[in-house]
Design an enzyme around this catalytic site. Structure first.
Site, PDB file in Angstrom:
ATOM      1  N   LYS A 181      37.092  82.654  17.069  1.00  0.00           N
ATOM      2  CA  LYS A 181      37.789  82.581  15.793  1.00  0.00           C
ATOM      3  C   LYS A 181      39.096  81.821  16.040  1.00  0.00           C
ATOM      4  O   LYS A 181      40.067  82.384  16.552  1.00  0.00           O
ATOM      5  CB  LYS A 181      38.060  83.988  15.241  1.00  0.00           C
ATOM      6  N   GLU A 256      47.246  88.769  25.164  1.00  0.00           N
ATOM      7  CA  GLU A 256      48.409  87.988  25.619  1.00  0.00           C
ATOM      8  C   GLU A 256      49.288  87.784  24.405  1.00  0.00           C
ATOM      9  O   GLU A 256      48.916  87.097  23.465  1.00  0.00           O
ATOM     10  CB  GLU A 256      47.949  86.668  26.230  1.00  0.00           C
ATOM     11  N   CYS A 289      54.445  80.268  24.466  1.00  0.00           N
ATOM     12  CA  CYS A 289      54.655  81.691  24.704  1.00  0.00           C
ATOM     13  C   CYS A 289      55.438  81.948  25.984  1.00  0.00           C
ATOM     14  O   CYS A 289      56.192  82.915  26.088  1.00  0.00           O
ATOM     15  CB  CYS A 289      53.322  82.424  24.749  1.00  0.00           C
ATOM     16  N   GLU A 384      61.074  87.394  19.593  1.00  0.00           N
ATOM     17  CA  GLU A 384      60.496  86.071  19.816  1.00  0.00           C
ATOM     18  C   GLU A 384      60.610  85.226  18.545  1.00  0.00           C
ATOM     19  O   GLU A 384      60.122  85.624  17.485  1.00  0.00           O
ATOM     20  CB  GLU A 384      59.030  86.195  20.225  1.00  0.00           C
TER      21      GLU A 384
END
Length: 487
Positions: A181, A256, A289, A384
């Site tokens: 996906k 993750e 990331c 973040e």
């Protein structure tokens, strides 16, 4: 061309799902927009629970034969997929740049070659995957890796094909079947990968692609009782929802989830190296990331480091990612840019100072930003941002540097600049991170473990760790002298 085919920079891309070895259209679509200029690329089939269920069913049906396929044959097909990727590097590069705004030169030279390498590496690793037999009171222990079953892989938009194949390749090598996906903001190269996989001889149903919104099809995929593994890269809130969805079936997860990684610069560091590492954190418009978004600089060199950083950052060119001279492209979507700007404006209102940037350039591009005068417990330091926004704080002792570095809920990576090998060893031993770089950044080897600590994730992938996740690891214990002699 058909009504379900787009032409993207001269490349034909099918907008339908890939399920059970054929193209499947949905009744509804969603609009794919290029971050380069906000132009509409086209309409993409918008999956529902029906398409999700069909893809899992196709993966389940194809699993027994693929699991029984020899290691050598699985590896041969994965190498054929890599061959197909290499033949289409230019097409894949221009399509992905159009779709997600990352630099075309990076796609050509690094990202798409890495996509091919993902398949080759795990194909080759499969062929040497073994654990030496060992004895227990005269009994023989033999460790094996059995394919687990259909795997759902949910991937992000910042490096769509590379991060997808980082999961697809080991899952297929392990003998699992896959439902991929892709992120709805960057779905196009996943569709091209389906074509490449089919041309390489991957049997129908072994690899499936379902497009759409996670909020509409995610639960149908992650709660399905026939799914045996789920791997996700993305945000912490989405990971929580996936974990809740998977809990009913106790489906193993690999997560993750990004980070808020530090760059520690000690006074003994080569400042030219440190500044180069720091400016590199603007890569992919800050949508990485692993980026070290928090600079922690020893007080005695902070002023000089900042001066050099400002000078170096001023040499960067921001603009159209298709141009060879561009260093920083757009952010993925206006919603993401609004989120980035909201973080920055709240920080400025709270007393932060923008040494570099601090504003949007237009609806698609955010100016590279460095904020100082930020408190450790402030939002801009703790959360973040996922954009070209960095912060700078100072420290006076090694102990303080470690404390500040570890003082967030994340633990994905850390970068350290120092000329003292003993200090490097001491500090890295104390840092909470899945990956630590010393005087370098973004050096990645597929045989190394990859993952995060704390809220940066669950589990590790890479090398044998990937097979440990995508397989059921079995130990067979055999008694000595237990065999009849059939002569």
């Amino acid at each position: 061309m058909t009504e379900h085919t787009l032409t993207v920079a001269g490349v034909a891309v099918d907008t339908r799902h890939w399920i059970g070895g054929r193209r499947v259209a949905s009744a509804e679509t969603f609009t794919d927009v290029s971050p380069i200029d906000g132009s509409v690329i086209g309409e993409i089939s918008r999956g529902t629970a029906l398409e999700a269920a069909a893809a899992v069913a196709a993966a389940k049906a194809a699993f027994p034969a693929w699991a029984a396929t020899s290691r050598a044959e699985r590896a041969r097909i994965l190498h054929a997929v890599a061959d197909g990727v290499e033949k289409r590097i230019e097409e894949l590069s221009i399509v992905e740049t159009t779709d997600n705004g990352a630099l075309l030169r990076s796609h050509r030279r690094g990202v798409m070659p890495r996509v091919a390498h993902n398949f080759r590496f795990f194909a080759d690793w499969l062929l040497k995957l073994e654990h030496e037999d060992f004895e227990t009171r005269g009994h023989t222990n033999h460790v094996s890796w059995d394919p687990a079953g259909p795997s759902v892989l949910i991937t992000p938009w910042n490096a769509p094909l590379m991060l997808a194949t980082w999961k697809v390749a080991p899952a297929l090598a392990a003998g699992n079947t896959v439902v991929l996906k892709p992120a709805e903001w960057s779905p196009l190269t996943a569709s091209l990968l389906a074509d490449i996989a089919a041309e390489a001889g991957l049997p129908a149903g072994v690899f499936n692609v379902v497009q759409g919104y996670g909020s509409e099809i995610g639960d149908a995929l992650t709660s399905h009782p026939d799914v045996r593994r789920i791997s996700f890269t993305g945000s912490v809130p989405t990971a929580r929802r996936i974990a809740e969805s998977a809990a009913g079936n106790l489906t193993p997860l690999s997560l993750e989830l990004g980070g808020k990684s530090p760059l520690l610069v000690f006074a003994d560091a080569d400042l030219d190296v440190a500044v180069d590492l720091a400016v590199e954190q603007y890569d992919n418009a800050g949508q990485v990331c692993l980026a070290a978004t928090r600079f922690l600089v020893e007080e005695s060199v902070a002023e000089e480091f900042t001066r050099r950083f400002v000078e170096k950052a001023a040499t960067l060119t921001q603009g159209d990612p298709r141009h060879e001279t561009t260093d920083i492209g757009p952010n993925i979507h206006p919603r993401q840019l609004e989120k980035i700007d909201a973080f920055v404006q709240r920080a400025l209102a709270a007393g932060a100072r923008a040494v570099v940037g601090g504003h949007r350039k237009d609806i698609q591009y955010y100016a590279p930003t460095l904020l100082t005068d930020v408190a450790q417990d402030s939002e801009i330091v703790q959360e973040e941002v996922f954009g070209p926004v960095l912060t700078l704080q100072t420290f006076s002792t090694e102990e303080e540097a470690v404390r500040l570095a570890n003082d967030t809920r994340f633990g994905l990576a850390a970068t350290l600049a120092t000329a003292d090998a003993e200090r490097a060893e001491r500090v890295t031993a104390q840092l909470v991170a899945g990956t630590v770089w010393v005087n370098c950044f973004f050096v990645r080897d597929l045989q190394a473990p990859f993952g995060g600590s704390r809220h940066s994730g669950v589990g590790r992938e890479g090398g044998t760790w990937s097979f440990d996740f995508y397989c059921d690891v079995k130990n067979t214990v055999t008694a000595p002298n237990g065999w009849k002699n059939h002569g």
